[in-house]
Structure formats: structure tokens, C-alpha cells
Design a protein around this motif. Structure first.
Motif, short mmCIF file in Angstrom:
data_model
loop_
_atom_site.label_atom_id
_atom_site.label_comp_id
_atom_site.label_asym_id
_atom_site.label_seq_id
_atom_site.Cartn_x
_atom_site.Cartn_y
_atom_site.Cartn_z
N ALA A 424 17.15 41.21 -29.92
CA ALA A 424 18.05 40.07 -30.09
C ALA A 424 17.36 38.76 -29.74
O ALA A 424 17.61 37.73 -30.37
N GLN A 425 16.49 38.78 -28.75
CA GLN A 425 15.79 37.58 -28.35
C GLN A 425 14.67 37.19 -29.31
O GLN A 425 14.30 36.02 -29.39
N GLN A 426 14.13 38.16 -30.04
CA GLN A 426 12.97 37.90 -30.89
C GLN A 426 13.31 37.82 -32.38
O GLN A 426 12.42 37.82 -33.22
N THR A 427 14.58 37.78 -32.72
CA THR A 427 14.97 37.77 -34.14
C THR A 427 15.69 36.48 -34.50
O THR A 427 16.75 36.50 -35.11
N HIS A 428 15.10 35.34 -34.14
CA HIS A 428 15.66 34.06 -34.53
C HIS A 428 15.75 33.98 -36.06
O HIS A 428 14.84 34.42 -36.77
N ALA A 429 16.86 33.43 -36.55
CA ALA A 429 17.09 33.20 -37.98
C ALA A 429 17.37 34.48 -38.76
O ALA A 429 17.50 34.44 -39.97
N PHE A 430 17.50 35.63 -38.09
CA PHE A 430 17.82 36.87 -38.79
C PHE A 430 19.32 36.93 -39.05
O PHE A 430 20.12 36.75 -38.13
N ASN A 431 19.70 37.16 -40.29
CA ASN A 431 21.11 37.37 -40.60
C ASN A 431 21.43 38.86 -40.53
O ASN A 431 20.53 39.68 -40.31
#
Length: 770
Positions: A424-431
Motif C-alpha cells: 500500500a505504501q509503494q503503490t502510489h497512483a495505482f488504481n
């Protein structure tokens, strides 16, 4: 004239099923059910012409025998015992027709199964047919019906009356005895018509002014669940804010308004990029069970759209879903304009009803598209139509954690929480779609690790996804929001930028003011920083510093060169700018970095620099950029960085407060900066002990950071050439001080004093205090 000549003409015929001649005349929709079909000659004999649809009387004269009925259509008729007691007279009205081109005997009449069951005729009956004195079919005013099983009170009866009204409207005609199957909120019920305008043997047309009333309604059958009274959507992981907004809108369907006209439209638009979860949200709304669900598909015609709205209006409460409005009314659809008009008219009718009743009609219309501004026509963006719209944002860390929880898959139970938190912390911009693909890649990596040859080895225990599998999946999965326009920057840290301490300080402060949650600090911030313009000679770490800012902040990074947004087609460049900012808002916190911004941000008026001969398209794109940076819509969670070597060409409107709040000069590195750059680049290579970084920094005065890096590269090449020529070998194959000094003396300086004077003059006019 004799009495025999005044007697109406009649024919005698035997009843046969329509399906023997044409199955299309016995449709489940009940269209044409009240017609009977005779030979063309018989029609002429009875009516004096070939016109169909005139009202006639059908009377049974000889009942069918059980043997006759069984041999013809036993499966479609009632039990044969019924025939033995069916000698009672039957006299009913029907609509007289003939089948064109059919070769049917004159002594045969075709009847639909629905008509036979409604009137009591059976296959094999001998009937007499004669024309009614009044051949015109009157409209039905009041149709009375009864349910074949128990029903609830008036509120439930009203719902079933609406469903029955639509069924009869589609059939076009009604007669006593007809049975119709209705559906409300997923539940089915059969109704029987008792009387039409207080008569029990007539046929009438059913239209807009007809009314249906259900009698003897008591209660629903035990064990049948009732539809929920309130419209509430739940269970949308990762979109808690959107779920709350939807339920706030749905209140209009659950209560009466405090003020007249408080809410007009029954329709909303859910929009977002591909994979944002639009279809999932529509499915969750359909799963509420609040009403019967109708779907308008992307290939439906305008007539189908109108029919769906009428059907939904008749079977309230109901939900109409249009998944993909941009496809339904796309530019390649020849009837797109007609469909748009039909949608607007139907929504206006619902809005007018809402105005009169002070509550929303129980017909919810939910539409999805990619972009509200570009995909929803202006004629639909009205208060009474599709003015309300809800964008689906890219989920934050907590939202991604909720979504990953539903997609966790084969994770080890003892490490599941920590692994999901890490993701969750490493998936910026993931939809949501990106997260689904990510977990799919992780499982594929697991399978490849366990079975690289794709054989089927015996496993003693269930394999789990490891952290290494997730890290590999992260490298393979690129977020949709970062597609096309977005360039993912290389991993650059502050220590990788030699010198430029003042610039680093300005960038760090910008990040800190944007991300701080300290309430005491927030009280010191009048306006959060928004834009930062970096200007100065080429090669002085402007782009490198922006990349380091993206890495250190953890923000999503959108990097574009100004020229990439230019498009030869009218309006496309402005659209590209709007989409860029829309993606950045959806992926916030984010950074938009414009390299070479002078190519799109040049001055609009006459004068010097880029202001001369600027095309109208370039001016429009600049106007769009100005509006996006500081327009009516707040730019929250998005920082704008820009770099230029030609600040004098910039349009003054870009440099006012509210857009580029800070302007920072990125000049040539000072003595300490040059030494830091030499240390950073030569420290990665084998150098001799005589290399003096301080002396090299003194000798390289006037060189940019990029030129100092080139000096190190030239020194490395000289050492390699010496090794290839046999001049150096073994431990002597190193970069010497003389190699670097020779490179310094050979490389010309790219930044002249005249250029520095130009920057200084511009700074005195436009620079802002940092």
C-alpha cells in the motif's frame, strides 16, 4: 330488401395454433396476441377488403374433442379433462387479420396461445367469426386486474401496477382473462385481467391514458423478501469518500425535500480513467436490491433507450445503468445526436415530476464515462439532466490497503499484514485495476519461481507469495494514471546533485509546507506553495533537482517536455494540458514537471522572444495552462515545477503570484559545488593518488555541472585509450590528475559572460524573494 341480406356475414373455422404458420406472430412480448388470422378470401368476405385490425366476434359452436387437441398441441393446452367440461358457450372479441403470402385453408383460424388461454378457446374448437357492428377498437380507460398469489398493501400494489402498465403498453391491446407476468425488483408475479372498462368479453387498445388497478391486494406471500425501502450503497473498498457522496445524493430517493426544487435530476455521472472502478461501482449500486435494474448497452438504438426509460418508469423503483456513455454516443455513432436528445428528454420528464411532487421519482439513472467535461455533451450537463458528477479518484494508501485486502491471494498468514502495508505504501497512483494486475503478476512470479519449466511438480504444502515476488511484480506493473504523458523518473537523491544547496533548500521547504499536518505550522501558512520556476544556464542541474525532489518526496511524478503537448489538430493541445492536470489531481500528491516550459509558456503579445508569430493554438494552450494552475478549480495536492533556459521568453501571466509563486535562479556551481560534483563523479572511478579535487574545482571555474561531468568522462576516456595503447597496465590503469586537467583545458565553456549578464538583468526585474 330481405332480412337475409341485412344479416352480417360470417365464416366457420377450426382453431389451430399460430406457430403452425409463423412462430413470430406468437411472441412472448404479447404483441399481436389479440389478433386472429384467417384466409385472405375469408377476410375479404367478412370485411369487404384486405385491411387488418378490425374488431370481430368469435363464438365457439362445436367444442374440440380430447383426441383432436392432443394430436395438435397437447403441450400447449390445459389438461385434457378440462376439455370434457368446456361445453359452455364462449363468445369473445378479437382483431381480425390475415397472414400475407400464407397458403392457409379457408376453414382454419389461427390463434395465439395467450388469446386462447385468456378467452377459453382450445385447439380443435369449431368457431363462428363475424364482424362487429363497430369495427374500430376503443381505447381502454380502466383495466382491473387481480394477482394469482397474495400481494402487499397499496404501496406494493402500486409497484406491480406500474410493471403491468408497461407490459400492456408494449402489447398494445388488452382483453379480460389475459395473464401477464411482471417483475419488480427481481421478484416475479402473475396478474390476470378481470375487466376492461367494466366489460368481460371485449378487446381494447392500451395506451398512455389507460389506467390499471389491482384489486384484492392483501400481502406478499410469506417467505418472499421485500425490496429494501432505502437506497444505500455499501461495500466499495478504497472509495470511502465517493461512497459517502453517492449516499448523500441517494437521499433524494428516500425522503421528501425540505425546499421545493432542492434536487431536480434523477441522474448522476461517475467518471474516471480506465481501471478506476466505474463498472464496479455500478455493479454495487445494482446489488443494493432497491429496484429492478435496466442496462443500456453501448450498441443500443435510440428507440431502445426510450423503451428502457418507459419500462423503468413503469416498474418503479428501478435503476437504469449506462456503462460507457462515451461509447454509446461516440463520434463514430451515426445516431449519437438522437440518443443524446432522447436521454435529455427522458431525464427532463423525471425532473419535472420531481418538481411537482417535491421528491425524486424512484427511477435512478447512473452513467459512467472516462471524462465528464469531454464525454458528456453540453446539452446533458444541465441541472435537470446529468449535472451531478462524481469523479473516482485514485485511492490513497489506506484505500489501497482495503483493496489489496480483497485481492490478497496466497500470502503467508504470519506476514500478510506487513506485506499488504508495504504494498500500500509503494503503490502510489495505482488504481483498483492496477492493484489487481499487480497481484496477478505476483502469483505469476510465484508460479515461475516454483516451476520454471511449466511442469506439474508435486507440492507438499500450499506455496505462498514471498516479498521478492511482490517486488518483482512492482517492477512489472506500471500504474495506469502514469501512462503516456507520465515519465517515471530515475531514482535520484539529494546527494546525487552536486552543490546547489540553495536550490535544494527551496525544494525541501516546498515539500515540507505541502505535506505538513502540524496544526500549529498550518497556521503560519497563508497560501500553500503551488509553483516553482527554475531558470538558469543549461547543464546546471535543474532537471536533476526535479528528479531528486520526486524521489525524496515520494510524490507521483509527471514529467513532460513542453513540445510534447503541442498538437497540429485544433483543440488537442488544450485537451492534453487538461488531461495532464486531471491525472495529477487524481494521483495526488503529485508533481508536474515542465521541462523547456518556454516552448508553451511564451509571451502572447508582440515584442521580443517567443511572443513573435505565436500561433492561435499555442496561445490557447497557454491560456489553458494558466487556467489549470490558478482557475476556478482548486489545485490541491499538486506541485508545479518548471525549468527554462530562456526566462525572458515567458509570458508574464505565468510569473504572477498564484501560479509560479517562486522563481529560483539555478546558476553555475560555486567552488564547493564544483568540488562536490568532481567528488561524486570521480568517486565512482579508479583514480590515482595525485588527483586533487580542490585544485580541479579551482581550475574548472565557469563550467556547469553537466560540463564537469563531461570532463570526468573525457578523463576516463583518456585513461582507457592509454590502456588500449599499452601505455598503462595493471594497477597503473587509473585516472591521473593530468588526465583531468587536460580535459579541463580542452573542453570549451558553454556558458558565456554575456549569458550570465542576461540572466542577471532579468532577475532584477522578475525574481522573487525565496
Amino acid at each position: 330488401m330481405s332480412n337475409s341480406r341485412l344479416k352480417p356475414k360470417e365464416i366457420t373455422a377450426k382453431v389451430r395454433p399460430v406457430s403452425e404458420c409463423d412462430r413470430s406472430q406468437d411472441k412472448a412480448t404479447l404483441q399481436g396476441f389479440s389478433r386472429i388470422w384467417v384466409n385472405k378470401d375469408a377476410l375479404i368476405l367478412l370485411t369487404g377488403g384486405v385491411e387488418s385490425g378490425k374488431r370481430c366476434w368469435v363464438e365457439r359452436t362445436v367444442p374440440a374433442t380430447p383426441k383432436d387437441a392432443a394430436s395438435k398441441d397437447a403441450a400447449a393446452e390445459a389438461a385434457l379433462d378440462t376439455l370434457r367440461v368446456s361445453n359452455h358457450p364462449v363468445r369473445r372479441q378479437a382483431l381480425l387479420s390475415s397472414l400475407p403470402g400464407s397458403k392457409m385453408p379457408q376453414n382454419i383460424v389461427f390463434m395465439t396461445e395467450a388469446y386462447r388461454k385468456a378467452c377459453g378457446f382450445h385447439l380443435g374448437d369449431i368457431v363462428t367469426i363475424k364482424l362487429d357492428q363497430d369495427t374500430a377498437v376503443p381505447p381502454a380507460q380502466l383495466v382491473e386486474a387481480e394477482p394469482l398469489d397474495e400481494m402487499g398493501g397499496d404501496q406494493e400494489a402500486a409497484a406491480w401496477e406500474g410493471a403491468a402498465w408497461f407490459q400492456l403498453k408494449r402489447a398494445g391491446h388488452v382483453l379480460p382473462g389475459l395473464q401477464i407476468d411482471c417483475t419488480v425488483a427481481g421478484f416475479k408475479k402473475t396478474l390476470r385481467i378481470q375487466a376492461v372498462d367494466s366489460e368481460t368479453d371485449n378487446v381494447a387498445s392500451f395506451g398512455e391514458n389507460s389506467t390499471i388497478r389491482i384489486r384484492n391486494a392483501s400481502s406478499l406471500a410469506d417467505g418472499v423478501p421485500a425490496a429494501p425501502r432505502k437506497l444505500v450503497v455499501t461495500g466499495i473498498p478504497g472509495l470511502a469518500a465517493e461512497e459517502k457522496k453517492l449516499n448523500r445524493f441517494f437521499r433524494g430517493f428516500n425522503t421528501t425535500f425540505l425546499h421545493k426544487g432542492q434536487q431536480r435530476s434523477c441522474g448522476i455521472v461517475i467518471h474516471g480513467g480506465r481501471g478506476a472502478g466505474k463498472s464496479y461501482v455500478l455493479d454495487r449500486i445494482a446489488a443494493t436490491g432497491w429496484g429492478k435494474v435496466f442496462r443500456i448497452e453501448e450498441n443500443d438504438k435510440s428507440s431502445t433507450v426510450e423503451d428502457v426509460f418507459k419500462q423503468a418508469s413503469a416498474q418503479r423503483p428501478s435503476i437504469i445503468l449506462i456503462d460507457g456513455l462515451h461509447t454509446l454516443i461516440g463520434k463514430d455513432r451515426p445516431n449519437a445526436g438522437t440518443i443524446t436528445t432522447k436521454l435529455g428528454q427522458q431525464l427532463d420528464q423525471l425532473a419535472e415530476e420531481a418538481w411537482k411532487t417535491n421528491t425524486l421519482p424512484k427511477v435512478l439513472v447512473v452513467v459512467s464515462c472516462l471524462d465528464y467535461v469531454t464525454d458528456v455533451p453540453l446539452e446533458l450537463q444541465k441541472l435537470t439532466r446529468l449535472e451531478r458528477n462524481f469523479p473516482l479518484s485514485i485511492p490513497n494508501a489506506q484505500g489501497r490497503r482495503e483493496i489489496l485486502e480483497t485481492l490478497s491471494g496466497p500470502l503467508p498468514p504470519e506476514d500478510k499484514d506487513s506485506m499488504l502495508t508495504m504494498l500500500a505504501q509503494q503503490t502510489h497512483a495505482f488504481n483498483p485495476s492496477d492493484l489487481c494486475r499487480l497481484m496477478g503478476h505476483a502469483v505469476e512470479t510465484l508460479a515461475e519461481r516454483l516451476d520454471p519449466l511449466q511442469e506439474d511438480p508435486a507440492l507438499e504444502e500450499v506455496p505462498f507469495v514471498r516479498r521478492g515476488d511482490l517486488e518483482q511484480a512492482l517492477r512489472l506493473t506500471r500504474p495506469t494514471a502514469m501512462h503516456d504523458v507520465n515519465l517515471k523518473p530515475p531514482t535520484v537523491h539529494w546527494q546525487d546533485v552536486g552543490g546547489q544547496e540553495g536550490l535544494k533548500k527551496a525544494l525541501r521547504r516546498m515539500i515540507a509546507l505541502t505535506t505538513t499536518t502540524d496544526p500549529e505550522v498550518r497556521k503560519l501558512i497563508l497560501d500553500p506553495p503551488k509553483g516553482l520556476l527554475l531558470y538558469g544556464p543549461p547543464g546546471c542541474s535543474k532537471t536533476l533537482s526535479a528528479q531528486a525532489m520526486a524521489t525524496e518526496s515520494g510524490f507521483n511524478f509527471f514529467a513532460v517536455k513542453g513540445a510534447e503537448l503541442l498538437n497540429m489538430y485544433v483543440g488537442e493541445s488544450e485537451r492534453a494540458v487538461r488531461q495532464l492536470f486531471e491525472r495529477a489531481r487524481a494521483a495526488s500528491p503529485s508533481i508536474i514537471f515542465f521541462d523547456e516550459i518556454d516552448s508553451i509558456g511564451g509571451a502572447r503579445g508582440g515584442g521580443s522572444g517567443a511572443g513573435l508569430n505565436r500561433s492561435q493554438g499555442s496561445v490557447n494552450m497557454l491560456t489553458t495552462l494558466l487556467t489549470e494552475m490558478d482557475g476556478f478549480e482548486a489545485l490541491t495536492g499538486v506541485l508545479i515545477l518548471a525549468a527554462t533556459n530562456r526566462p525572458e521568453a515567458m509570458d508574464p501571466a505565468l510569473l504572477r503570484p498564484g501560479r509560479f509563486d517562486r522563481v529560483v535562479y539555478v546558476g553555475l556551481p560555486d567552488l564547493a559545488g564544483r568540488e562536490a560534483i568532481f567528488k561524486m563523479n570521480l568517486g565512482r572511478l579508479r583514480t590515482a593518488g595525485d588527483v586533487d579535487l580542490s585544485e580541479l574545482a579551482r581550475l574548472s571555474e565557469g563550467f556547469s555541472g553537466a560540463e564537469i561531468k563531461q570532463i570526468c568522462s573525457m578523463a576516463s576516456n583518456r585513461a582507457i585509450d592509454a590502456w588500449l595503447d599499452g601505455e598503462r597496465s595493471g594497477e597503473d590503469s587509473v585516472i591521473r590528475m593530468a588526465d583531468v586537467v587536460e580535459a579541463v583545458e580542452t573542453l570549451p565553456r558553454g556558458v558565456t559572460n554575456a549569458m550570465l549578464d542576461d540572466y542577471d538583468r532579468w532577475a532584477r526585474r522578475f525574481s522573487k524573494q525565496i
